[in-house]
Design a protein around this motif. Structure first.
Motif, PDB file in Angstrom:
ATOM      1  N   ASN A   3       0.784  -1.228   0.000  1.00 40.30           N
ATOM      2  CA  ASN A   3       0.000   0.000   0.000  1.00 40.30           C
ATOM      3  C   ASN A   3       0.815   1.278   0.000  1.00 40.30           C
ATOM      4  N   ASP A   4       2.049   1.232   0.436  1.00 43.82           N
ATOM      5  CA  ASP A   4       2.850   2.453   0.481  1.00 43.82           C
ATOM      6  C   ASP A   4       3.741   2.622  -0.749  1.00 43.82           C
ATOM      7  N   LEU A   5       3.472   1.850  -1.792  1.00 46.24           N
ATOM      8  CA  LEU A   5       4.273   1.920  -3.002  1.00 46.24           C
ATOM      9  C   LEU A   5       3.467   2.492  -4.155  1.00 46.24           C
ATOM     10  N   PRO A   6       4.075   2.631  -5.307  1.00 48.52           N
ATOM     11  CA  PRO A   6       3.434   3.279  -6.447  1.00 48.52           C
ATOM     12  C   PRO A   6       2.033   2.773  -6.750  1.00 48.52           C
ATOM     13  N   GLY A   7       1.186   3.715  -7.147  1.00 43.85           N
ATOM     14  CA  GLY A   7      -0.160   3.380  -7.566  1.00 43.85           C
ATOM     15  C   GLY A   7      -1.144   3.263  -6.433  1.00 43.85           C
ATOM     16  N   SER A   8      -0.716   3.488  -5.195  1.00 43.41           N
ATOM     17  CA  SER A   8      -1.598   3.281  -4.059  1.00 43.41           C
ATOM     18  C   SER A   8      -2.420   4.502  -3.705  1.00 43.41           C
ATOM     19  N   ASP A   9      -2.078   5.654  -4.241  1.00 43.99           N
ATOM     20  CA  ASP A   9      -2.806   6.872  -3.915  1.00 43.99           C
ATOM     21  C   ASP A   9      -3.637   7.332  -5.095  1.00 43.99           C
ATOM     22  N   ALA A  10      -4.664   8.112  -4.808  1.00 42.01           N
ATOM     23  CA  ALA A  10      -5.501   8.685  -5.860  1.00 42.01           C
ATOM     24  C   ALA A  10      -4.953  10.035  -6.300  1.00 42.01           C
ATOM     25  N   VAL A  11      -3.721  10.332  -5.954  1.00 50.45           N
ATOM     26  CA  VAL A  11      -3.089  11.588  -6.316  1.00 50.45           C
ATOM     27  C   VAL A  11      -2.903  11.624  -7.828  1.00 50.45           C
ATOM     28  N   THR A  12      -3.127  12.787  -8.434  1.00 49.44           N
ATOM     29  CA  THR A  12      -2.983  12.869  -9.882  1.00 49.44           C
ATOM     30  C   THR A  12      -1.586  13.282 -10.308  1.00 49.44           C
ATOM     31  N   ASP A  13      -0.822  13.890  -9.424  1.00 51.38           N
ATOM     32  CA  ASP A  13       0.515  14.328  -9.782  1.00 51.38           C
ATOM     33  C   ASP A  13       1.315  14.601  -8.516  1.00 51.38           C
ATOM     34  N   PHE A  14       2.606  14.425  -8.583  1.00 54.59           N
ATOM     35  CA  PHE A  14       3.477  14.737  -7.462  1.00 54.59           C
ATOM     36  C   PHE A  14       4.341  15.931  -7.819  1.00 54.59           C
ATOM     37  N   VAL A  15       4.593  16.767  -6.854  1.00 50.33           N
ATOM     38  CA  VAL A  15       5.563  17.845  -6.993  1.00 50.33           C
ATOM     39  C   VAL A  15       6.694  17.487  -6.053  1.00 50.33           C
ATOM     40  N   PHE A  16       7.893  17.386  -6.583  1.00 51.03           N
ATOM     41  CA  PHE A  16       9.029  16.948  -5.791  1.00 51.03           C
ATOM     42  C   PHE A  16       9.726  18.145  -5.159  1.00 51.03           C
ATOM     43  N   SER A  17      10.186  17.961  -3.940  1.00 44.02           N
ATOM     44  CA  SER A  17      10.930  19.000  -3.233  1.00 44.02           C
ATOM     45  C   SER A  17      12.313  19.157  -3.842  1.00 44.02           C
ATOM     46  N   SER A  18      12.840  20.361  -3.786  1.00 46.46           N
ATOM     47  CA  SER A  18      14.223  20.579  -4.197  1.00 46.46           C
ATOM     48  C   SER A  18      15.137  19.891  -3.201  1.00 46.46           C
TER      49      SER A  18
END
Length: 160
Positions: A3-18
């Motif tokens: 559950n804590d790996l890819p595809g487990s969230d309904a998030v549409t996009d991630f913004v990565f921290s610098s």
């Protein structure tokens, strides 16, 4: 895939921290802040989740990495075509991501995958892109095939 790996969230996009300026935070912290190169890419090393075999090395931009995390299916950036692509979109040999790791500097990601379809990763139809050995003999360097054969007829799949 847990559950804590890819595809487990309904998030549409991630913004990565610098990446942080503090080396200890980068190397030991819990924030994923991939270090993309000057071209906006990060190297992705891909291995088989079951036996560890090296399958391929590719590149991801932020969009490809985000789509991989959201869908659980590997996406990459093609430097030659200058476009995003989902691995296996044409061939059916999709890579279902089981685990993603990053190195200490967060400038490389490692994907452990299960390959669907013919279980081939290489566009030549082979399981791995690494099917040739570099051999030095009598003052010359040659490539020698490791005797693996294509798992499918590439002309039928790719039409080329």
């Amino acid at each position: 895939m847990t559950n804590d790996l890819p595809g487990s969230d309904a998030v549409t996009d991630f913004v990565f921290s610098s990446p942080p300026d503090d080396k200890a935070a980068l190397e030991e912290g819990s924030t994923f802040s991939p270090r993309f190169d000057a071209n906006g890419l990060i190297t992705a090393v891909v291995n088989d989740a079951d036996d560890g075999r090296l399958l391929m090395v590719a590149h991801m931009n932020a969009e490809a990495l985000s789509k991989t995390l959201v869908t659980g299916i590997a996406h990459y950036w093609s430097r030659s075509r200058r476009s995003l692509w989902q691995k296996g979109e044409t061939s059916g040999n999709r890579q279902r991501v089981i685990e993603i790791r990053t190195d200490c500097d967060q400038d490389v990601v490692q994907l452990s995958v299960h390959v669907e379809g013919h279980a081939a990763t290489c566009h030549t139809g082979r399981r791995s892109c690494f099917y040739r050995l570099v051999v030095a003999e009598n003052g010359t360097v040659k490539l020698r095939h490791d005797e693996t054969r294509p798992l499918f007829e590439t002309k039928e799949v790719y039409g080329k």
